[in-house]
Scaffold this motif. Structure first.
Motif, PDB file in Angstrom:
ATOM      1  N   MET A   1      -2.778 -17.204  -9.631  1.00 53.82           N
ATOM      2  CA  MET A   1      -2.614 -15.749  -9.615  1.00 53.82           C
ATOM      3  C   MET A   1      -1.783 -15.363  -8.392  1.00 53.82           C
ATOM      4  O   MET A   1      -2.095 -15.719  -7.260  1.00 53.82           O
ATOM      5  N   ARG A   2      -0.690 -14.648  -8.632  1.00 55.27           N
ATOM      6  CA  ARG A   2       0.208 -14.262  -7.556  1.00 55.27           C
ATOM      7  C   ARG A   2      -0.355 -13.048  -6.812  1.00 55.27           C
ATOM      8  O   ARG A   2      -0.809 -12.088  -7.410  1.00 55.27           O
ATOM      9  N   LYS A   3      -0.300 -13.166  -5.511  1.00 51.74           N
ATOM     10  CA  LYS A   3      -0.752 -12.033  -4.705  1.00 51.74           C
ATOM     11  C   LYS A   3       0.417 -11.098  -4.450  1.00 51.74           C
ATOM     12  O   LYS A   3       1.551 -11.523  -4.266  1.00 51.74           O
ATOM     13  N   ASN A   4       0.092  -9.809  -4.420  1.00 52.17           N
ATOM     14  CA  ASN A   4       1.117  -8.807  -4.144  1.00 52.17           C
ATOM     15  C   ASN A   4       1.134  -8.514  -2.647  1.00 52.17           C
ATOM     16  O   ASN A   4       0.219  -7.900  -2.104  1.00 52.17           O
ATOM     17  N   TRP A   5       2.188  -8.995  -1.945  1.00 53.28           N
ATOM     18  CA  TRP A   5       2.296  -8.792  -0.502  1.00 53.28           C
ATOM     19  C   TRP A   5       3.139  -7.569  -0.165  1.00 53.28           C
ATOM     20  O   TRP A   5       3.502  -7.360   0.992  1.00 53.28           O
ATOM     21  N   LYS A   6       3.461  -6.760  -1.139  1.00 50.81           N
ATOM     22  CA  LYS A   6       4.306  -5.589  -0.906  1.00 50.81           C
ATOM     23  C   LYS A   6       3.523  -4.536  -0.108  1.00 50.81           C
ATOM     24  O   LYS A   6       2.388  -4.211  -0.435  1.00 50.81           O
ATOM     25  N   VAL A   7       4.155  -4.018   0.918  1.00 50.47           N
ATOM     26  CA  VAL A   7       3.526  -3.002   1.763  1.00 50.47           C
ATOM     27  C   VAL A   7       4.072  -1.629   1.384  1.00 50.47           C
ATOM     28  O   VAL A   7       5.288  -1.435   1.309  1.00 50.47           O
ATOM     29  N   ARG A   8       3.186  -0.695   1.143  1.00 52.98           N
ATOM     30  CA  ARG A   8       3.597   0.664   0.789  1.00 52.98           C
ATOM     31  C   ARG A   8       3.712   1.506   2.052  1.00 52.98           C
ATOM     32  O   ARG A   8       2.777   1.615   2.828  1.00 52.98           O
ATOM     33  N   LEU A   9       4.885   2.065   2.240  1.00 53.28           N
ATOM     34  CA  LEU A   9       5.107   2.942   3.393  1.00 53.28           C
ATOM     35  C   LEU A   9       4.914   4.380   2.937  1.00 53.28           C
ATOM     36  O   LEU A   9       5.698   4.898   2.144  1.00 53.28           O
ATOM     37  N   THR A  10       3.878   5.012   3.428  1.00 57.51           N
ATOM     38  CA  THR A  10       3.602   6.387   3.037  1.00 57.51           C
ATOM     39  C   THR A  10       4.508   7.343   3.799  1.00 57.51           C
ATOM     40  O   THR A  10       5.082   7.006   4.843  1.00 57.51           O
ATOM     41  N   ARG A  11       4.618   8.569   3.273  1.00 55.36           N
ATOM     42  CA  ARG A  11       5.432   9.580   3.940  1.00 55.36           C
ATOM     43  C   ARG A  11       4.875   9.902   5.320  1.00 55.36           C
ATOM     44  O   ARG A  11       5.620  10.083   6.281  1.00 55.36           O
ATOM     45  N   GLY A  12       3.536   9.952   5.422  1.00 60.05           N
ATOM     46  CA  GLY A  12       2.932  10.257   6.708  1.00 60.05           C
ATOM     47  C   GLY A  12       3.264   9.228   7.770  1.00 60.05           C
ATOM     48  O   GLY A  12       3.550   9.571   8.921  1.00 60.05           O
ATOM     49  N   PHE A  13       3.245   7.930   7.377  1.00 63.77           N
ATOM     50  CA  PHE A  13       3.562   6.879   8.348  1.00 63.77           C
ATOM     51  C   PHE A  13       5.019   6.962   8.778  1.00 63.77           C
ATOM     52  O   PHE A  13       5.344   6.836   9.966  1.00 63.77           O
ATOM     53  N   LEU A  14       5.915   7.171   7.817  1.00 62.93           N
ATOM     54  CA  LEU A  14       7.331   7.265   8.155  1.00 62.93           C
ATOM     55  C   LEU A  14       7.607   8.455   9.064  1.00 62.93           C
ATOM     56  O   LEU A  14       8.385   8.355  10.024  1.00 62.93           O
ATOM     57  N   GLU A  15       6.968   9.575   8.778  1.00 61.69           N
ATOM     58  CA  GLU A  15       7.164  10.748   9.630  1.00 61.69           C
ATOM     59  C   GLU A  15       6.579  10.521  11.017  1.00 61.69           C
ATOM     60  O   GLU A  15       7.142  10.975  12.013  1.00 61.69           O
ATOM     61  N   SER A  16       5.450   9.810  11.087  1.00 65.67           N
ATOM     62  CA  SER A  16       4.872   9.483  12.394  1.00 65.67           C
ATOM     63  C   SER A  16       5.800   8.567  13.182  1.00 65.67           C
ATOM     64  O   SER A  16       5.977   8.730  14.397  1.00 65.67           O
ATOM     65  N   LEU A  17       6.402   7.593  12.491  1.00 64.70           N
ATOM     66  CA  LEU A  17       7.328   6.675  13.152  1.00 64.70           C
ATOM     67  C   LEU A  17       8.551   7.421  13.677  1.00 64.70           C
ATOM     68  O   LEU A  17       8.988   7.217  14.814  1.00 64.70           O
TER      69      LEU A  17
END
Length: 315
Positions: free
Chosen positions: A1-17
């Protein structure tokens, strides 16, 4: 079973960055550019304040941590600590307080007080960790500021012929209140700027600040009377503490009076540019400042805005 290593970047995190990067860049610009850099440093709390108010305390805390991580490797540790305690932390608190419904003045007052306390605590911890005595450093810093004031007074005296021999001494005595007022003004202006940028969102939440309604509680005048009486106390430290308290109270009564002036300009249906010009004229003329100051002091007795309410339909 393949694991999903994709990270979701939320709008809040991007705006904080982005907010963290903007705040750090503005502060560093203020350090490395002596011409217009201080103006950038003055507005460095705005991005972090914007992220905190827009996305909540969690995103604001993330932006605070990211900005601190970006700053620490670049300037000296004392400068980074100064930015963290005197700029980034109060900006985060400012966003939290205003988001919870506090007004511009109350939010700025709490944030300014927290900035001064955090700066003192951070400096004490830093010197304790380094095994140094903070008192010589503080005396040097205060002495450096006073020397700059003395130089400015000498230049002013040479240009105008006005003697100001006691001004540096008075400045040294009133330095605590001057610092608090300066940080308060920075917090207030940055908060108003963020409110302007997010005016549509703020209007939807019903949180658009109405600067014509600011007033001190009536009980504040009873604090002013003993503070003025203590100017004649036999103890010099008591006189100095009372002087600083009086300056802070007079400053807030001045804001109270300026709010009354803005209210009556609004009542006369003066356009916004005219209101702004008249308020700037009041601020630039020291003698005219006595008018809003007296209005603020007398308002507890006369309640000017209740005596002359706005007409129905006035914005």
């Amino acid at each position: 079973m393949r694991k999903n290593w994709k990270v979701r970047l939320t709008r809040g995190f991007l705006e904080s960055l982005l907010a963290a990067a903007a705040a750090a860049a503005l502060f560093l610009f203020g350090i490395f550019d002596t011409l217009i850099g201080p103006l950038g440093a003055f507005f460095s709390p705005a991005p972090l304040l914007w992220a905190t108010y827009r996305n909540g305390p969690a995103c604001g805390a993330a932006a605070l941590a990211l900005a601190a991580a970006m700053l620490l490797p670049v300037p000296p540790p004392t400068v980074a600590l100064s930015c963290l305690t005197g700029t980034l932390f109060p900006a985060f608190l400012l966003g939290v307080f205003f988001r919870r419904g506090m007004g511009v003045a109350k939010s700025s007052a709490f944030a300014a007080g927290a900035a001064v306390l955090a700066s003192l605590a951070g400096s004490a911890l830093y010197f304790a960790a380094a095994g140094l005595d903070p008192l010589p450093f503080l005396k040097y810093q205060v002495g450096d500021i006073v020397r700059e004031v003395e130089y400015a007074v000498e230049v002013l005296s040479a240009d105008t012929g006005i003697s100001g021999t006691r001004l540096p001494e008075l400045f040294a005595r009133t330095l605590p209140s001057v610092i608090l007022v300066t940080v308060f003004i920075q917090c207030g202006i940055n908060l108003l700027l963020v409110c302007k940028v997010l005016s549509r969102t703020l209007a939807a939440r019903g949180a658009t600040p109405d600067l014509t309604r600011f007033s001190l509680p009536e009980q504040a005048v009873w604090a002013l009377i003993p503070v003025l009486a203590l100017q004649w106390a036999p103890s010099a430290p008591i006189r100095t503490a009372a002087l600083n308290a009086a300056i802070l109270l007079f400053f807030f009564y001045l804001l109270h009076g300026l709010s009354i002036a803005a209210y009556f300009l609004r009542r006369m249906n003066a356009s916004r540019p005219i209101r702004l010009i008249l308020i700037i004229v009041l601020l630039l003329q020291p003698y005219l400042l006595a008018l809003p100051l007296c209005a603020g002091l007398m308002d507890f007795r006369f309640d000017f805005r209740a005596r002359w309410p706005l007409s129905s339909g006035q914005p």
